[in-house]
Scaffold this active site. Structure first.
Site, PDB file in Angstrom:
ATOM      1  N   CYS A   1      -9.095  19.400  20.843  1.00 31.34           N
ATOM      2  CA  CYS A   1      -9.800  19.421  19.557  1.00 31.34           C
ATOM      3  C   CYS A   1      -8.975  18.690  18.500  1.00 31.34           C
ATOM      4  O   CYS A   1      -7.811  19.020  18.264  1.00 31.34           O
ATOM      5  CB  CYS A   1     -10.043  20.869  19.139  1.00 31.34           C
ATOM      6  SG  CYS A   1     -10.657  21.023  17.461  1.00 31.34           S
TER       7      CYS A   1
ATOM      8  N   HIS B   1     -15.406  20.702   3.516  1.00 31.36           N
ATOM      9  CA  HIS B   1     -15.136  19.512   2.698  1.00 31.36           C
ATOM     10  C   HIS B   1     -15.043  19.943   1.241  1.00 31.36           C
ATOM     11  O   HIS B   1     -15.930  20.663   0.745  1.00 31.36           O
ATOM     12  CB  HIS B   1     -16.299  18.516   2.792  1.00 31.36           C
ATOM     13  CG  HIS B   1     -16.579  17.965   4.158  1.00 31.36           C
ATOM     14  ND1 HIS B   1     -16.229  16.685   4.528  1.00 31.36           N
ATOM     15  CD2 HIS B   1     -17.213  18.504   5.228  1.00 31.36           C
ATOM     16  CE1 HIS B   1     -16.640  16.460   5.768  1.00 31.36           C
ATOM     17  NE2 HIS B   1     -17.236  17.543   6.226  1.00 31.36           N
TER      18      HIS B   1
ATOM     19  N   CYS C   1      -7.631  20.983  15.710  1.00 33.85           N
ATOM     20  CA  CYS C   1      -6.547  21.835  16.227  1.00 33.85           C
ATOM     21  C   CYS C   1      -5.252  21.030  16.286  1.00 33.85           C
ATOM     22  O   CYS C   1      -4.181  21.530  15.912  1.00 33.85           O
ATOM     23  CB  CYS C   1      -6.884  22.355  17.622  1.00 33.85           C
ATOM     24  SG  CYS C   1      -7.979  23.797  17.652  1.00 33.85           S
TER      25      CYS C   1
ATOM     26  N   HIS D   1     -14.841  21.742  14.897  1.00 32.02           N
ATOM     27  CA  HIS D   1     -13.828  22.736  14.481  1.00 32.02           C
ATOM     28  C   HIS D   1     -14.171  23.032  13.023  1.00 32.02           C
ATOM     29  O   HIS D   1     -14.260  22.094  12.203  1.00 32.02           O
ATOM     30  CB  HIS D   1     -12.422  22.134  14.641  1.00 32.02           C
ATOM     31  CG  HIS D   1     -11.291  23.021  14.202  1.00 32.02           C
ATOM     32  ND1 HIS D   1     -10.250  23.380  15.042  1.00 32.02           N
ATOM     33  CD2 HIS D   1     -11.013  23.599  13.003  1.00 32.02           C
ATOM     34  CE1 HIS D   1      -9.387  24.145  14.389  1.00 32.02           C
ATOM     35  NE2 HIS D   1      -9.835  24.289  13.136  1.00 32.02           N
TER      36      HIS D   1
ATOM     37  N   ASP E   1      -9.456  13.576   3.798  1.00 32.58           N
ATOM     38  CA  ASP E   1     -10.387  12.992   4.761  1.00 32.58           C
ATOM     39  C   ASP E   1     -10.032  11.519   4.963  1.00 32.58           C
ATOM     40  O   ASP E   1      -9.717  10.794   4.020  1.00 32.58           O
ATOM     41  CB  ASP E   1     -11.827  13.131   4.253  1.00 32.58           C
ATOM     42  CG  ASP E   1     -12.838  12.916   5.358  1.00 32.58           C
ATOM     43  OD1 ASP E   1     -13.508  13.890   5.757  1.00 32.58           O
ATOM     44  OD2 ASP E   1     -12.972  11.761   5.843  1.00 32.58           O
TER      45      ASP E   1
ATOM     46  N   HIS F   1     -14.637  23.344   9.352  1.00 29.35           N
ATOM     47  CA  HIS F   1     -13.936  22.698   8.242  1.00 29.35           C
ATOM     48  C   HIS F   1     -14.817  22.717   7.015  1.00 29.35           C
ATOM     49  O   HIS F   1     -16.043  22.637   7.117  1.00 29.35           O
ATOM     50  CB  HIS F   1     -13.494  21.273   8.580  1.00 29.35           C
ATOM     51  CG  HIS F   1     -14.587  20.383   9.096  1.00 29.35           C
ATOM     52  ND1 HIS F   1     -15.046  20.466  10.392  1.00 29.35           N
ATOM     53  CD2 HIS F   1     -15.313  19.416   8.504  1.00 29.35           C
ATOM     54  CE1 HIS F   1     -16.006  19.567  10.577  1.00 29.35           C
ATOM     55  NE2 HIS F   1     -16.199  18.915   9.445  1.00 29.35           N
TER      56      HIS F   1
ATOM     57  N   ASN G   1     -20.698  21.260   7.399  1.00 30.09           N
ATOM     58  CA  ASN G   1     -21.800  20.865   8.269  1.00 30.09           C
ATOM     59  C   ASN G   1     -21.762  21.706   9.541  1.00 30.09           C
ATOM     60  O   ASN G   1     -20.690  21.943  10.106  1.00 30.09           O
ATOM     61  CB  ASN G   1     -21.693  19.380   8.609  1.00 30.09           C
ATOM     62  CG  ASN G   1     -21.941  18.498   7.394  1.00 30.09           C
ATOM     63  OD1 ASN G   1     -22.829  18.771   6.599  1.00 30.09           O
ATOM     64  ND2 ASN G   1     -21.152  17.445   7.247  1.00 30.09           N
TER      65      ASN G   1
ATOM     66  N   HIS H   1      -8.887  27.971  16.356  1.00 31.91           N
ATOM     67  CA  HIS H   1     -10.113  27.213  16.632  1.00 31.91           C
ATOM     68  C   HIS H   1     -11.348  28.085  16.436  1.00 31.91           C
ATOM     69  O   HIS H   1     -11.522  29.091  17.116  1.00 31.91           O
ATOM     70  CB  HIS H   1     -10.127  26.630  18.052  1.00 31.91           C
ATOM     71  CG  HIS H   1     -11.360  25.798  18.280  1.00 31.91           C
ATOM     72  ND1 HIS H   1     -11.419  24.467  17.928  1.00 31.91           N
ATOM     73  CD2 HIS H   1     -12.578  26.128  18.762  1.00 31.91           C
ATOM     74  CE1 HIS H   1     -12.629  24.008  18.200  1.00 31.91           C
ATOM     75  NE2 HIS H   1     -13.365  24.995  18.709  1.00 31.91           N
TER      76      HIS H   1
HETATM   77  P1  AMP Z   1     -18.155  16.447   9.674  1.00 34.25           P
HETATM   78  O1  AMP Z   1     -18.929  15.171   9.853  1.00 34.25           O
HETATM   79  O2  AMP Z   1     -18.725  17.381   8.654  1.00 34.25           O
HETATM   80  O3  AMP Z   1     -17.863  17.092  11.011  1.00 34.25           O
HETATM   81  O4  AMP Z   1     -16.755  16.013   9.047  1.00 34.25           O
HETATM   82  C1  AMP Z   1     -15.726  15.478   9.786  1.00 34.25           C
HETATM   83  C2  AMP Z   1     -14.869  14.706   8.830  1.00 34.25           C
HETATM   84  O5  AMP Z   1     -13.634  14.479   9.473  1.00 34.25           O
HETATM   85  C3  AMP Z   1     -15.439  13.342   8.428  1.00 34.25           C
HETATM   86  O6  AMP Z   1     -15.608  13.293   7.015  1.00 34.25           O
HETATM   87  C4  AMP Z   1     -14.353  12.370   8.915  1.00 34.25           C
HETATM   88  O7  AMP Z   1     -14.161  11.276   8.033  1.00 34.25           O
HETATM   89  C5  AMP Z   1     -13.131  13.259   8.988  1.00 34.25           C
HETATM   90  N1  AMP Z   1     -12.096  12.850   9.922  1.00 34.25           N
HETATM   91  C6  AMP Z   1     -12.265  12.446  11.201  1.00 34.25           C
HETATM   92  N2  AMP Z   1     -11.072  12.180  11.769  1.00 34.25           N
HETATM   93  C7  AMP Z   1     -10.130  12.445  10.818  1.00 34.25           C
HETATM   94  C8  AMP Z   1      -8.710  12.367  10.783  1.00 34.25           C
HETATM   95  N3  AMP Z   1      -7.989  11.967  11.850  1.00 34.25           N
HETATM   96  N4  AMP Z   1      -8.074  12.689   9.631  1.00 34.25           N
HETATM   97  C9  AMP Z   1      -8.788  13.079   8.552  1.00 34.25           C
HETATM   98  N5  AMP Z   1     -10.115  13.190   8.526  1.00 34.25           N
HETATM   99  C10 AMP Z   1     -10.792  12.867   9.629  1.00 34.25           C
HETATM  100 ZN    ZN Z   2     -10.102  23.158  17.079  1.00 33.23          ZN
END
Ligand code: AMP
Ligand code: ZN
Length: 113
Positions: A4, A101, A7, A97, A30, A99, A86, A46
């Site tokens: 993940c 925003h 994670c 995982h 982000d 999160h 989301n 997780h």
């Molecule tokens: P979601 O689409 O709500 O699942 O959000 C996932 C978010 O993770 C998106 O806004 C991506 O730009 C962000 N994201 C993906 N990979 C990384 C990373 N390595 N570091 C920071 N943010 C990331």
């Molecule tokens: Zn995770």
């Protein structure tokens, strides 16, 4: 969970621009920001999404919201900010995982709440 992304970021195995960390959660910028301030707050444990919030992890989620308020204050989001999580494919969740925003630093679109 070994495979993940968040994670791994939470464990420090993948680099990120961390802005906050404690024993329960961490927050990092982000990688593809959609606002001047765009930070993700994740539990270290997780949890797949909001759909997996239960009585057993509700205190952790409550703690994350106290962290969200602290980060927003530290980032100077005095004009307000949006908190989004989301859940699943229809919402466009791309990382499975939990999160949150934090989006701020500009006037948010009136549509999509
Ligand atoms: P979601 O689409 O709500 O699942 O959000 C996932 C978010 O993770 C998106 O806004 C991506 O730009 C962000 N994201 C993906 N990979 C990384 C990373 N390595 N570091 C920071 N943010 C990331
Ligand atoms: Zn995770």
């Amino acid at each position: 969970m070994s495979d993940c992304l968040f994670c791994k970021i939470a464990a420090g195995d993948i680099p990120s621009a961390k802005v906050y960390e404690d024993e329960l959660c961490c927050a990092f910028r982000d990688i593809a920001p959609q606002a001047p301030t765009h930070i993700l707050v994740v539990p270290k444990e997780h949890i797949g999404s909001c759909a997996e919030i239960t009585d057993a992890n509700a205190a952790l989620v409550g703690h994350i919201f106290t962290v969200i308020a602290k980060i927003a204050a530290e980032e100077g989001l005095t004009g307000g900010y949006r908190v989004i999580s989301n859940v699943g494919a229809d919402a466009g969740q791309s990382v499975p995982h939990l999160h949150f925003h934090i989006l701020g630093g500009k006037r948010m679109p009136d549509q999509m709440v």
